[in-house]
Design a protein around this motif. Structure first.
Motif, PDB file in Angstrom:
ATOM      1  N   ASP A 106       0.811  -1.221   0.000  1.00 50.25           N
ATOM      2  CA  ASP A 106       0.000   0.000   0.000  1.00 50.25           C
ATOM      3  C   ASP A 106       0.844   1.271   0.000  1.00 50.25           C
ATOM      4  O   ASP A 106       0.649   2.157  -0.838  1.00 50.25           O
ATOM      5  N   MET A 107       1.761   1.390   0.947  1.00 51.75           N
ATOM      6  CA  MET A 107       2.533   2.627   1.044  1.00 51.75           C
ATOM      7  C   MET A 107       3.484   2.825  -0.141  1.00 51.75           C
ATOM      8  O   MET A 107       3.579   3.946  -0.654  1.00 51.75           O
ATOM      9  N   PRO A 108       4.175   1.795  -0.617  1.00 52.11           N
ATOM     10  CA  PRO A 108       4.988   2.015  -1.823  1.00 52.11           C
ATOM     11  C   PRO A 108       4.150   2.431  -3.036  1.00 52.11           C
ATOM     12  O   PRO A 108       4.558   3.308  -3.804  1.00 52.11           O
ATOM     13  N   VAL A 109       2.973   1.830  -3.210  1.00 51.48           N
ATOM     14  CA  VAL A 109       2.119   2.213  -4.346  1.00 51.48           C
ATOM     15  C   VAL A 109       1.612   3.642  -4.161  1.00 51.48           C
ATOM     16  O   VAL A 109       1.631   4.442  -5.103  1.00 51.48           O
ATOM     17  N   ILE A 110       1.169   3.990  -2.956  1.00 53.64           N
ATOM     18  CA  ILE A 110       0.719   5.361  -2.693  1.00 53.64           C
ATOM     19  C   ILE A 110       1.858   6.344  -2.966  1.00 53.64           C
ATOM     20  O   ILE A 110       1.650   7.395  -3.583  1.00 53.64           O
ATOM     21  N   SER A 111       3.067   6.015  -2.544  1.00 50.71           N
ATOM     22  CA  SER A 111       4.228   6.884  -2.793  1.00 50.71           C
ATOM     23  C   SER A 111       4.503   7.042  -4.283  1.00 50.71           C
ATOM     24  O   SER A 111       4.697   8.163  -4.770  1.00 50.71           O
ATOM     25  N   LEU A 112       4.524   5.936  -5.002  1.00 49.41           N
ATOM     26  CA  LEU A 112       4.810   5.981  -6.439  1.00 49.41           C
ATOM     27  C   LEU A 112       3.744   6.766  -7.196  1.00 49.41           C
ATOM     28  O   LEU A 112       4.055   7.594  -8.051  1.00 49.41           O
ATOM     29  N   ARG A 113       2.486   6.516  -6.883  1.00 53.74           N
ATOM     30  CA  ARG A 113       1.407   7.214  -7.587  1.00 53.74           C
ATOM     31  C   ARG A 113       1.376   8.701  -7.216  1.00 53.74           C
ATOM     32  O   ARG A 113       1.026   9.540  -8.038  1.00 53.74           O
ATOM     33  N   SER A 114       1.756   9.019  -5.992  1.00 54.56           N
ATOM     34  CA  SER A 114       1.839  10.425  -5.596  1.00 54.56           C
ATOM     35  C   SER A 114       2.927  11.134  -6.394  1.00 54.56           C
ATOM     36  O   SER A 114       2.748  12.277  -6.823  1.00 54.56           O
ATOM     37  N   LEU A 115       4.052  10.457  -6.593  1.00 55.50           N
ATOM     38  CA  LEU A 115       5.126  11.030  -7.414  1.00 55.50           C
ATOM     39  C   LEU A 115       4.656  11.282  -8.839  1.00 55.50           C
ATOM     40  O   LEU A 115       4.959  12.314  -9.433  1.00 55.50           O
ATOM     41  N   VAL A 116       3.917  10.323  -9.400  1.00 55.48           N
ATOM     42  CA  VAL A 116       3.395  10.470 -10.760  1.00 55.48           C
ATOM     43  C   VAL A 116       2.553  11.737 -10.867  1.00 55.48           C
ATOM     44  O   VAL A 116       2.619  12.464 -11.858  1.00 55.48           O
ATOM     45  N   HIS A 117       1.777  12.026  -9.822  1.00 57.22           N
ATOM     46  CA  HIS A 117       0.881  13.188  -9.841  1.00 57.22           C
ATOM     47  C   HIS A 117       1.500  14.449  -9.254  1.00 57.22           C
ATOM     48  O   HIS A 117       0.833  15.475  -9.148  1.00 57.22           O
ATOM     49  N   GLY A 118       2.763  14.395  -8.860  1.00 53.84           N
ATOM     50  CA  GLY A 118       3.443  15.567  -8.324  1.00 53.84           C
ATOM     51  C   GLY A 118       2.966  15.971  -6.938  1.00 53.84           C
ATOM     52  O   GLY A 118       3.026  17.138  -6.583  1.00 53.84           O
ATOM     53  N   LEU A 119       2.487  15.009  -6.154  1.00 50.14           N
ATOM     54  CA  LEU A 119       2.001  15.281  -4.801  1.00 50.14           C
ATOM     55  C   LEU A 119       3.082  14.965  -3.777  1.00 50.14           C
ATOM     56  O   LEU A 119       3.804  13.990  -3.920  1.00 50.14           O
TER      57      LEU A 119
END
Length: 140
Positions: A106-119
């Motif tokens: 969960d946390m690695p995916v949330i981190s990666l997807r946040s990076l994709v969106h610039g969050l």
């Protein structure tokens, strides 16, 4: 910091590189036969970097473990918006985080997807209380 708990789970789907706004690279080639295949299983779960979050489910409990709020994010909002909502909530309340396999998925995916969106994930990266595995902290 609240003395509260957030039970969190995400649901994902594989994201293709051609998908609008996915930001995901092409999946790497399949690895050579490994332990799973030697045992007669096929491990075809896509790499974390290729996952796209479609919903986030959360249960918020107070310090005595009494119900505060239950909710999901995903329906009617884009991935960027519900990730932004999650980060704003975590920045504001700083609850103890309760996950199942959260440190490895969960946390690695949330981190990666946040990076994709610039969050930014200031609540997660500003200290170590959510990331340290064997010390009491904010991630159970």
């Amino acid at each position: 910091m609240d003395d509260s708990y957030l039970v969190l789970d995400i649901e994902t789907v594989p994201s293709s590189a051609g998908e609008a706004g996915s930001g995901a690279p092409e999946p790497p080639p399949a690895p050579a036969a490994g332990k799973a295949e030697a045992q007669g299983r096929k491990d075809d779960f896509p790499p974390l970097v290729t996952q796209r979050i479609v919903s986030i489910g959360a249960l918020w409990l107070d310090g005595t473990l009494c119900f505060k709020r239950l909710g999901t994010r995903g329906e009617g909002k884009g991935e960027r918006e519900f990730l932004s909502d999650l980060h704003a909530f975590m920045d504001r309340h700083r609850p103890h985080l309760v996950t199942f396999n959260g440190r490895r998925f969960d946390m690695p995916v949330i981190s990666l997807r946040s990076l994709v969106h610039g969050l930014t994930m200031q609540w997660y990266y500003s200290g170590q209380e959510y990331r340290r595995r064997y010390e009491p902290g904010r991630h159970v």
